[in-house]
Design a protein around this motif. Sequence first.
Motif, PDB file in Angstrom:
ATOM      1  N   ASN A  35       0.809  -1.223   0.000  1.00  0.00           N
ATOM      2  CA  ASN A  35       0.000   0.000   0.000  1.00  0.00           C
ATOM      3  C   ASN A  35       0.844   1.276   0.000  1.00  0.00           C
ATOM      4  O   ASN A  35       0.358   2.344   0.360  1.00  0.00           O
ATOM      5  N   LYS A  36       2.089   1.149  -0.438  1.00  0.00           N
ATOM      6  CA  LYS A  36       2.952   2.317  -0.617  1.00  0.00           C
ATOM      7  C   LYS A  36       3.329   2.419  -2.098  1.00  0.00           C
ATOM      8  O   LYS A  36       3.309   1.437  -2.830  1.00  0.00           O
ATOM      9  N   THR A  37       3.687   3.611  -2.527  1.00  0.00           N
ATOM     10  CA  THR A  37       4.100   3.815  -3.908  1.00  0.00           C
ATOM     11  C   THR A  37       5.347   2.994  -4.208  1.00  0.00           C
ATOM     12  O   THR A  37       6.301   2.991  -3.421  1.00  0.00           O
ATOM     13  N   ALA A  38       5.321   2.300  -5.342  1.00  0.00           N
ATOM     14  CA  ALA A  38       6.476   1.492  -5.746  1.00  0.00           C
ATOM     15  C   ALA A  38       7.681   2.400  -5.961  1.00  0.00           C
ATOM     16  O   ALA A  38       7.556   3.470  -6.564  1.00  0.00           O
ATOM     17  N   TRP A  64       0.049  -4.398 -12.987  1.00  0.00           N
ATOM     18  CA  TRP A  64       1.137  -5.224 -13.493  1.00  0.00           C
ATOM     19  C   TRP A  64       1.848  -5.957 -12.373  1.00  0.00           C
ATOM     20  O   TRP A  64       1.670  -5.657 -11.193  1.00  0.00           O
ATOM     21  N   ILE A  65       2.647  -6.940 -12.773  1.00  0.00           N
ATOM     22  CA  ILE A  65       3.442  -7.719 -11.836  1.00  0.00           C
ATOM     23  C   ILE A  65       4.912  -7.526 -12.174  1.00  0.00           C
ATOM     24  O   ILE A  65       5.314  -7.674 -13.325  1.00  0.00           O
ATOM     25  N   LEU A  66       5.698  -7.192 -11.145  1.00  0.00           N
ATOM     26  CA  LEU A  66       7.145  -7.133 -11.280  1.00  0.00           C
ATOM     27  C   LEU A  66       7.683  -8.426 -10.682  1.00  0.00           C
ATOM     28  O   LEU A  66       7.522  -8.676  -9.486  1.00  0.00           O
ATOM     29  N   ASN A  67       8.274  -9.269 -11.527  1.00  0.00           N
ATOM     30  CA  ASN A  67       8.813 -10.556 -11.090  1.00  0.00           C
ATOM     31  C   ASN A  67      10.335 -10.472 -11.073  1.00  0.00           C
ATOM     32  O   ASN A  67      10.964 -10.256 -12.098  1.00  0.00           O
ATOM     33  N   VAL A  68      10.917 -10.628  -9.879  1.00  0.00           N
ATOM     34  CA  VAL A  68      12.365 -10.565  -9.705  1.00  0.00           C
ATOM     35  C   VAL A  68      12.912 -11.984  -9.870  1.00  0.00           C
ATOM     36  O   VAL A  68      12.488 -12.901  -9.168  1.00  0.00           O
ATOM     37  N   PHE A  69      13.852 -12.158 -10.803  1.00  0.00           N
ATOM     38  CA  PHE A  69      14.370 -13.492 -11.115  1.00  0.00           C
ATOM     39  C   PHE A  69      15.853 -13.411 -11.462  1.00  0.00           C
ATOM     40  O   PHE A  69      16.403 -12.326 -11.650  1.00  0.00           O
ATOM     41  N   ALA A  70      16.488 -14.584 -11.558  1.00  0.00           N
ATOM     42  CA  ALA A  70      17.889 -14.663 -11.979  1.00  0.00           C
ATOM     43  C   ALA A  70      18.135 -16.025 -12.613  1.00  0.00           C
ATOM     44  O   ALA A  70      17.476 -17.008 -12.274  1.00  0.00           O
ATOM     45  N   GLU A 139      10.824 -13.242  -6.281  1.00  0.00           N
ATOM     46  CA  GLU A 139       9.822 -12.453  -5.574  1.00  0.00           C
ATOM     47  C   GLU A 139       9.003 -11.724  -6.619  1.00  0.00           C
ATOM     48  O   GLU A 139       9.520 -11.372  -7.677  1.00  0.00           O
ATOM     49  N   SER A 140       7.734 -11.519  -6.313  1.00  0.00           N
ATOM     50  CA  SER A 140       6.839 -10.846  -7.256  1.00  0.00           C
ATOM     51  C   SER A 140       6.024  -9.792  -6.522  1.00  0.00           C
ATOM     52  O   SER A 140       5.598 -10.005  -5.389  1.00  0.00           O
ATOM     53  N   TYR A 141       5.818  -8.673  -7.195  1.00  0.00           N
ATOM     54  CA  TYR A 141       5.071  -7.554  -6.640  1.00  0.00           C
ATOM     55  C   TYR A 141       3.889  -7.261  -7.554  1.00  0.00           C
ATOM     56  O   TYR A 141       4.076  -7.093  -8.757  1.00  0.00           O
ATOM     57  N   ILE A 142       2.706  -7.182  -6.983  1.00  0.00           N
ATOM     58  CA  ILE A 142       1.531  -6.754  -7.736  1.00  0.00           C
ATOM     59  C   ILE A 142       1.404  -5.253  -7.528  1.00  0.00           C
ATOM     60  O   ILE A 142       1.310  -4.783  -6.386  1.00  0.00           O
ATOM     61  N   ILE A 143       1.418  -4.521  -8.631  1.00  0.00           N
ATOM     62  CA  ILE A 143       1.401  -3.060  -8.589  1.00  0.00           C
ATOM     63  C   ILE A 143       0.169  -2.565  -9.338  1.00  0.00           C
ATOM     64  O   ILE A 143      -0.094  -2.997 -10.464  1.00  0.00           O
ATOM     65  N   ASP A 144      -0.591  -1.680  -8.695  1.00  0.00           N
ATOM     66  CA  ASP A 144      -1.834  -1.224  -9.310  1.00  0.00           C
ATOM     67  C   ASP A 144      -1.608  -0.089 -10.308  1.00  0.00           C
ATOM     68  O   ASP A 144      -0.471   0.345 -10.534  1.00  0.00           O
ATOM     69  N   ALA A 145      -2.687   0.398 -10.890  1.00  0.00           N
ATOM     70  CA  ALA A 145      -2.615   1.402 -11.950  1.00  0.00           C
ATOM     71  C   ALA A 145      -2.075   2.744 -11.473  1.00  0.00           C
ATOM     72  O   ALA A 145      -1.604   3.549 -12.283  1.00  0.00           O
ATOM     73  N   THR A 146      -2.098   2.991 -10.167  1.00  0.00           N
ATOM     74  CA  THR A 146      -1.566   4.241  -9.639  1.00  0.00           C
ATOM     75  C   THR A 146      -0.091   4.112  -9.251  1.00  0.00           C
ATOM     76  O   THR A 146       0.511   5.073  -8.791  1.00  0.00           O
ATOM     77  N   THR A 148       1.012   1.786  -6.961  1.00  0.00           N
ATOM     78  CA  THR A 148       1.070   1.373  -5.564  1.00  0.00           C
ATOM     79  C   THR A 148       1.243  -0.143  -5.476  1.00  0.00           C
ATOM     80  O   THR A 148       0.540  -0.888  -6.161  1.00  0.00           O
ATOM     81  N   ILE A 149       2.163  -0.592  -4.639  1.00  0.00           N
ATOM     82  CA  ILE A 149       2.354  -2.027  -4.427  1.00  0.00           C
ATOM     83  C   ILE A 149       1.189  -2.545  -3.593  1.00  0.00           C
ATOM     84  O   ILE A 149       0.927  -2.051  -2.501  1.00  0.00           O
ATOM     85  N   ARG A 150       0.485  -3.541  -4.118  1.00  0.00           N
ATOM     86  CA  ARG A 150      -0.688  -4.090  -3.438  1.00  0.00           C
ATOM     87  C   ARG A 150      -0.454  -5.466  -2.834  1.00  0.00           C
ATOM     88  O   ARG A 150      -1.189  -5.887  -1.948  1.00  0.00           O
ATOM     89  N   ASP A 151       0.578  -6.173  -3.290  1.00  0.00           N
ATOM     90  CA  ASP A 151       0.905  -7.469  -2.700  1.00  0.00           C
ATOM     91  C   ASP A 151       2.334  -7.839  -3.065  1.00  0.00           C
ATOM     92  O   ASP A 151       2.881  -7.345  -4.056  1.00  0.00           O
TER      93      ASP A 151
END
Length: 175
Positions: A35-38, A64-70, A139-146, A148-151
């Motif tokens: 619930n904070k700005t990415a 969108w989803i930001l998926n951190v991988f290597a 790790e994956s981050y769900i980020i909303d249209a504004t 903001t990280i939502r999960d």
Amino acid sequence: MKKAFIPLAIFLLLVGFLVMGLQRDPKELPSQFINKTAPQFSTPQLTDPHASVFSPTQMQGKVWILNVFASWCVACQIEHPLLMQMSQSGQINLIGLNYKDRPDDAKKWLQKHGNPYQIVATDPDGRIGIDYGVYGVPESYIIDATGTIRDKIIGPITDNILTDRILPKLKELSP
């Protein structure tokens, strides 16, 4: 007499903390970013590092989803087939962040396993990961249209996580 109760009180307090800790799911680590700005960044894309950069502002107005991988991440191989399925559905904006990896290794890995990402951004020194509070990959981050990280999903995405957590969250956030 009162001094004799101090060790007992400390012991009971420690037992209370232990009981509370045992009731928590060890796979769930709280994130201060929910619930904070990415965090903003601008970084080269893996496919064309000299001409193209990626910034989260490019995803403004989209969920969108930001998926951190290597490429060196064994757990990333576990979730990768599911990421490919998610990408092929066309319903999810999936951005990859290649974390602390050599570009050539990452390119070879994506050629071998397939590239589910619309864009692959690079984080060779891990600074972006630090800004996002990455504990490890994947790790994956769900980020909303504004923006903001939502999960935040720690560890590989599984079928259960996709159906019980990610898809409902995406549905909730989509306009």
